[in-house]
Design an enzyme around this catalytic site. Structure first.
Site, PDB file in Angstrom:
ATOM      1  N   ARG A 180      -4.592  -5.282 -13.355  1.00 49.51           N
ATOM      2  CA  ARG A 180      -3.307  -5.787 -12.879  1.00 49.51           C
ATOM      3  C   ARG A 180      -2.321  -5.798 -14.051  1.00 49.51           C
ATOM      4  O   ARG A 180      -2.539  -6.484 -15.057  1.00 49.51           O
ATOM      5  CB  ARG A 180      -3.476  -7.195 -12.293  1.00 49.51           C
ATOM      6  CG  ARG A 180      -2.199  -8.000 -12.096  1.00 49.51           C
ATOM      7  CD  ARG A 180      -1.184  -7.364 -11.173  1.00 49.51           C
ATOM      8  NE  ARG A 180      -1.689  -7.043  -9.852  1.00 49.51           N
ATOM      9  CZ  ARG A 180      -1.727  -7.922  -8.833  1.00 49.51           C
ATOM     10  NH1 ARG A 180      -1.289  -9.134  -9.004  1.00 49.51           N
ATOM     11  NH2 ARG A 180      -2.182  -7.544  -7.649  1.00 49.51           N
ATOM     12  N   LYS A 204      -8.575   0.945   3.662  1.00 48.50           N
ATOM     13  CA  LYS A 204      -7.997  -0.392   3.684  1.00 48.50           C
ATOM     14  C   LYS A 204      -6.864  -0.481   4.696  1.00 48.50           C
ATOM     15  O   LYS A 204      -6.108   0.481   4.881  1.00 48.50           O
ATOM     16  CB  LYS A 204      -7.496  -0.808   2.300  1.00 48.50           C
ATOM     17  CG  LYS A 204      -6.843   0.278   1.468  1.00 48.50           C
ATOM     18  CD  LYS A 204      -6.622  -0.210   0.031  1.00 48.50           C
ATOM     19  CE  LYS A 204      -6.287   0.920  -0.897  1.00 48.50           C
ATOM     20  NZ  LYS A 204      -6.078   0.496  -2.291  1.00 48.50           N
ATOM     21  N   LYS A 257       0.831  -1.200   0.000  1.00 51.91           N
ATOM     22  CA  LYS A 257       0.000   0.000   0.000  1.00 51.91           C
ATOM     23  C   LYS A 257       0.873   1.260   0.000  1.00 51.91           C
ATOM     24  O   LYS A 257       0.650   2.189  -0.778  1.00 51.91           O
ATOM     25  CB  LYS A 257      -0.910   0.015   1.226  1.00 51.91           C
ATOM     26  CG  LYS A 257      -1.751  -1.239   1.443  1.00 51.91           C
ATOM     27  CD  LYS A 257      -2.722  -1.471   0.333  1.00 51.91           C
ATOM     28  CE  LYS A 257      -3.707  -2.587   0.670  1.00 51.91           C
ATOM     29  NZ  LYS A 257      -3.091  -3.906   0.851  1.00 51.91           N
ATOM     30  N   ARG A 293     -14.979  -4.574  -4.757  1.00 53.51           N
ATOM     31  CA  ARG A 293     -13.568  -4.934  -4.730  1.00 53.51           C
ATOM     32  C   ARG A 293     -13.182  -5.714  -5.983  1.00 53.51           C
ATOM     33  O   ARG A 293     -13.841  -6.674  -6.363  1.00 53.51           O
ATOM     34  CB  ARG A 293     -13.261  -5.774  -3.488  1.00 53.51           C
ATOM     35  CG  ARG A 293     -13.449  -5.029  -2.183  1.00 53.51           C
ATOM     36  CD  ARG A 293     -13.372  -5.958  -0.996  1.00 53.51           C
ATOM     37  NE  ARG A 293     -14.445  -6.945  -1.019  1.00 53.51           N
ATOM     38  CZ  ARG A 293     -14.535  -7.961  -0.174  1.00 53.51           C
ATOM     39  NH1 ARG A 293     -13.618  -8.133   0.762  1.00 53.51           N
ATOM     40  NH2 ARG A 293     -15.542  -8.804  -0.263  1.00 53.51           N
ATOM     41  N   ARG A 301      -9.756  -7.103 -13.508  1.00 54.45           N
ATOM     42  CA  ARG A 301     -10.554  -7.813 -12.507  1.00 54.45           C
ATOM     43  C   ARG A 301     -11.803  -6.996 -12.220  1.00 54.45           C
ATOM     44  O   ARG A 301     -11.737  -5.958 -11.584  1.00 54.45           O
ATOM     45  CB  ARG A 301      -9.716  -8.048 -11.247  1.00 54.45           C
ATOM     46  CG  ARG A 301      -8.482  -8.903 -11.525  1.00 54.45           C
ATOM     47  CD  ARG A 301      -7.444  -8.808 -10.440  1.00 54.45           C
ATOM     48  NE  ARG A 301      -6.938  -7.447 -10.301  1.00 54.45           N
ATOM     49  CZ  ARG A 301      -6.087  -7.069  -9.360  1.00 54.45           C
ATOM     50  NH1 ARG A 301      -5.652  -7.942  -8.471  1.00 54.45           N
ATOM     51  NH2 ARG A 301      -5.665  -5.816  -9.291  1.00 54.45           N
ATOM     52  N   ASN A 333       2.294  -4.345  -5.952  1.00 57.89           N
ATOM     53  CA  ASN A 333       2.374  -5.658  -5.304  1.00 57.89           C
ATOM     54  C   ASN A 333       3.732  -6.306  -5.565  1.00 57.89           C
ATOM     55  O   ASN A 333       4.091  -6.565  -6.711  1.00 57.89           O
ATOM     56  CB  ASN A 333       1.255  -6.567  -5.826  1.00 57.89           C
ATOM     57  CG  ASN A 333      -0.120  -6.060  -5.432  1.00 57.89           C
ATOM     58  OD1 ASN A 333      -0.652  -6.422  -4.403  1.00 57.89           O
ATOM     59  ND2 ASN A 333      -0.689  -5.192  -6.261  1.00 57.89           N
ATOM     60  N   ASP A 369      -1.401  -2.254  -9.619  1.00 58.79           N
ATOM     61  CA  ASP A 369      -2.857  -2.183  -9.680  1.00 58.79           C
ATOM     62  C   ASP A 369      -3.242  -0.774 -10.106  1.00 58.79           C
ATOM     63  O   ASP A 369      -2.844   0.211  -9.468  1.00 58.79           O
ATOM     64  CB  ASP A 369      -3.474  -2.519  -8.323  1.00 58.79           C
ATOM     65  CG  ASP A 369      -3.339  -3.992  -7.976  1.00 58.79           C
ATOM     66  OD1 ASP A 369      -3.003  -4.783  -8.880  1.00 58.79           O
ATOM     67  OD2 ASP A 369      -3.567  -4.355  -6.809  1.00 58.79           O
ATOM     68  N   GLU A 397      -1.936   0.415  -5.962  1.00 59.21           N
ATOM     69  CA  GLU A 397      -1.052  -0.436  -5.169  1.00 59.21           C
ATOM     70  C   GLU A 397       0.097  -0.932  -6.045  1.00 59.21           C
ATOM     71  O   GLU A 397      -0.021  -1.005  -7.275  1.00 59.21           O
ATOM     72  CB  GLU A 397      -1.787  -1.649  -4.582  1.00 59.21           C
ATOM     73  CG  GLU A 397      -2.843  -1.305  -3.558  1.00 59.21           C
ATOM     74  CD  GLU A 397      -3.467  -2.547  -2.920  1.00 59.21           C
ATOM     75  OE1 GLU A 397      -2.887  -3.648  -3.050  1.00 59.21           O
ATOM     76  OE2 GLU A 397      -4.538  -2.409  -2.300  1.00 59.21           O
TER      77      GLU A 397
END
Length: 313
Positions: free
Chosen positions: A209, A159, A124, A232, A224, A282, A272, A280
């Site tokens: 993604r 979050k 994050k 979400r 997604r 990852n 993301d 984000e």
């Protein structure tokens, strides 16, 4: 290229979904190139006299449900005997994960992704290095400050900093009588930091993604799309997978982030992006490889192992 010895530190291989698991795809690619693959879990790590060791088992894999792997006899070996180690343990990013990153600093071999950066690059908070690419964001544990941010924005997503798969993520809007209770819950009544971001309505079209290998994006992306009754964009939260091309804005984001990833030794990363905003970064066991390969007839892991072999040649 000579055969390499490559260790895969991962979750129990018997429990993976071979149709979705990205580490399984990496094992298949390494094996197809003639490299020797070795398997270990977090509990197999140790450090003796300043050198990291692993309880390593030779592993072979095949795309056959129910019989997808075979392990050889275990042997305690210095990790320095490996040409590279892929750190593919899934979150949660808990204290065991952090301690494992400390142990891996003593591996004596190339660890992908770099263990120091795994600790430093919170998925994050790492994106805060690029505020111009993000939606308006507040990190705080002060509930009145979070309420004020919500009042400014009207709609926000809150979050936890250590979550995964959409766990503990809430959508809030002004007028919601649950706001106080939710903020008390996610912050532990002001004891834990959370990230609040402006809600991006484009999330209804999908959370994109983008996989990055050595600071460069893979050509296609995984979109997604949230379920009708959720907000979400996480597969485990019921989102559906669709193919997506990279837009000029996506490529701009990748070009800004890529040099920092290379600098920090983050070879395999998932960005993301929602509505043209980076949300984000990852770095702990990014996923999406097999879905992107199916959609675009690519081989993401071939790109990864081209980088690995070039570095080790």
């Amino acid at each position: 290229m000579r055969p390499l010895d490559i260790a895969f530190l991962m979750d129990p291989i018997g429990g993976i979904n071979i149709h979705k698991d990205s580490t399984f795809a990496m094992l298949l690619e390494a094996q197809a190139r003639g490299h020797r693959c070795h398997y270990l879990e977090l509990a197999d790590l140790s450090v003796r006299d300043g050198k990291a060791w692993g309880r390593l088992r030779p592993v072979t894999v095949k795309r056959e449900p129910g019989a997808h792997y075979q392990l050889g006899e275990p042997a305690h070996r210095p990790l320095a005997e490996m040409d590279a180690l892929l750190m593919r343990k899934d979150p949660p990013f808990d204290m065991d994960y952090i301690f494992a990153s400390y142990l891996l600093e003593h591996a004596g071999t190339w660890v992908i992704n770099d263990p120091v950066s795994l600790r430093n690059a919170n998925e994050k908070l790492y994106a805060l290095h690029f505020p111009e690419l993000m939606p308006r964001t507040l990190v705080s544990r002060h509930i009145p400050q979070l309420r004020e941010f919500l009042a400014e924005e009207g709609e926000v997503v809150v979050k936890p900093l250590y979550g995964r798969g959409g766990e503990g993520v809430f959508y809030l809007h002004t007028g919601d009588r649950n706001v106080g209770s939710i903020l008390e819950t996610v912050t532990g009544t002001g004891r834990h930091y959370v990230m609040a971001q402006r809600y991006i309505p484009a999330v209804r079209d999908g959370d994109k993604r983008i996989l990055m290998v050595d600071g460069e994006p893979i050509a296609g992306a995984l979109l997604r799309v949230p379920a009708a009754d959720d907000f979400r964009g996480n597969m485990v939260a019921g989102a559906s997978a669709q193919p997506a091309e990279l837009t000029p804005r996506d490529r701009e984001i990748c070009a800004r982030v890529g040099p920092r990833l290379r600098q920090d030794g983050l070879v395999f990363v998932g960005l993301d992006v929602i509505g043209g905003h980076l949300t984000e970064i990852n770095v702990t066991s990014p996923t999406g490889v097999q879905e992107i390969d199916r959609f675009f007839k690519t081989n993401v892991c071939a790109r990864l192992f081209d980088v690995i072999e070039a570095r080790l040649s």
